[in-house]
Design an enzyme around this catalytic site. Structure first.
Site, mmCIF file in Angstrom:
data_model
loop_
_atom_site.group_PDB
_atom_site.id
_atom_site.type_symbol
_atom_site.label_atom_id
_atom_site.label_comp_id
_atom_site.label_asym_id
_atom_site.label_seq_id
_atom_site.Cartn_x
_atom_site.Cartn_y
_atom_site.Cartn_z
ATOM 1 C CB CYS A 46 46.536 -10.929 124.204
ATOM 2 S SG CYS A 46 46.327 -12.123 122.669
ATOM 3 C CG HIS A 75 43.265 -9.338 121.763
ATOM 4 N ND1 HIS A 75 44.412 -9.578 122.186
ATOM 5 C CD2 HIS A 75 42.280 -8.731 122.604
ATOM 6 C CE1 HIS A 75 44.381 -8.577 123.222
ATOM 7 N NE2 HIS A 75 43.232 -8.109 123.446
ATOM 8 C CG ASP A 126 42.682 -6.653 126.385
ATOM 9 O OD1 ASP A 126 43.718 -7.358 126.720
ATOM 10 O OD2 ASP A 126 42.429 -6.286 125.163
#
Length: 290
Positions: free
Chosen positions: A68, A107, A122
Site C-alpha cells: 500500500c 495502511h 485505495d
C-alpha cells in the site's frame, strides 16, 4: 519521473486533460490491473523503500508491484501531477482472527476531492478486498462494485470500511486450508480518520512490517493482481484465481499448489513480474487473506 511513462506502465491511453471522476476511475482501474499488490522484495533479499524516486523506479521501470505505501504513494504523485486534490490518510487494518484492528496505522490510502465531494481512492489493498472504483465518502450507503458491496460506517469521526461478500464456489476443496467459503459474509476491512498524513509518518511501520517475525508480510510471500473479472493471487506456493459473480451471485475460486519450478514461470506469465533475485516462497501464517 514522467507521467507518460507511468501511463505506459499501466497501459492507459485515455484522455487526462480534465481531472474529473471518469478520468480518475479509468486511471485507477488501469493501475490496479497492471500493478500487483506484492511484498516479494522481503522474500528475495530486498528492502522496501518509501521515497518516491525508488518507488517509481521499482514499479514503473522495473515492472514490479508493491504494497500500500508504495502503490498509493505512486498513485498520489500521478494524480497530483494531473491536478487532483489528493490527501494521504492512514488506516488500521482489521485482523479477523483477533477480531480487532491494528494498534497503529499500517495502511496508506488516499482522499480525493472533486467538485466538493470527497472520495476514497485505495489502489494498494490487494486481494479480494481491493476497491475497483473510487468510493464516495458518505456513511451508511451501499456502494456496489464488481468485487462486492462496499460501504462506510462513521462513528465519532472514525470511518470504517466494510465489504459484503458473495458466497464462494471452490471446486477443489482438498487444497483449501484456511479458505472460509460461507463465513464472514460481511467483513470489516479497516478504520481510518480524515487526519491528513505525511509519508514520513509511515516509515516506522514500513520497517516493522518487513522485519517483525510475526508480521503478516514476513510470514507470507504475497502477489495479487486484479483482472477484468476477478483477481489472481500467489501466496507462498498457492495460486488462487477468483472469478467474481461466476453464477447465481457466487464467486468461483480455483486453487492450485505450485512446485518451486512453476513459481517463477507463473510470476512472469500471470503477474508480468521478473525478479532480479531468487524468491523464497513463504506461507507459514494461518491468517486468511480472502
Amino acid at each position: 519521473m514522467d507521467i507518460k511513462e507511468y501511463f505506459a506502465r499501466i497501459s492507459y491511453r485515455g484522455a487526462y486533460d480534465k481531472p474529473d471522476l471518469d478520468t480518475l476511475t479509468a486511471i485507477f482501474q488501469h493501475h490496479i490491473r497492471a500493478v500487483p499488490f506484492e511484498n516479494l522484495s522481503i522474500h528475495c533479499g530486498e528492502h522496501v523503500e518509501l521515497d518516491l524516486e525508488p518507488v517509481y523506479h521499482k514499479i514503473v521501470r522495473k515492472n514490479r508491484g508493491g504494497w500500500c505505501m508504495e502503490n498509493n504513494h505512486l498513485l498520489s504523485w500521478a494524480l497530483k501531477t494531473l491536478g487532483y486534490d489528493v490527501t494521504l490518510l492512514g488506516s488500521k487494518v482489521y485482523v479477523p482472527e483477533n477480531n480487532t484492528y491494528a494498534d497503529e496505522i499500517d495502511h496508506l490510502l488516499l482522499k480525493v476531492v472533486l467538485q466538493g465531494k470527497s472520495y476514497i481512492v485505495d489502489g494498494g489493498f490487494g486481494m479480494s478486498y481491493q476497491l475497483w472504483q473510487p468510493m464516495e465518502l458518505i456513511a451508511g450507503k451501499d456502494q456496489p462494485q464488481m468485487p462486492g458491496i462496499f460501504r462506510f460506517v462513521e462513528e465519532d469521526g472514525i470511518w470504517y470500511l466494510e465489504k459484503v461478500k458473495r458466497k464462494q464456489y471452490v471446486p477443489n476443496q482438498s487444497v483449501v486450508t484456511s479458505h472460509n467459503v460461507d463465513e464472514e459474509i460481511c467483513r470489516r476491512v479497516y478504520l481510518f480518520t480524515l487526519q491528513p498524513r505525511d509519508i514520513e509518518e509511515f516509515r516506522p511501520r514500513n520497517e516493522h512490517l518487513q522485519t517483525a517475525p510475526d508480521s503478516l508480510f514476513v510470514t507470507k510471500s504475497i502477489c495479487s493482481l486484479q483482472t477484468t473479472d476477478g483477481i489472481r493471487a500467489l501466496v507462498g506456493c498457492k495460486l488462487t484465481e477468483m472469478t467474481y459473480n461466476y453464477k447465481d451471485n457466487m464467486d468461483l475460486v480455483e486453487i492450485r499448489i505450485l512446485t518451486d519450478e512453476e513459481i517463477e514461470k507463473t510470476l512472469k506469465e500471470k503477474f508480468n513480474i521478473t525478479l532480479d533475485k531468487k524468491l523464497v516462497a513463504v506461507n507459514t501464517s494461518k491468517l486468511s487473506l480472502f
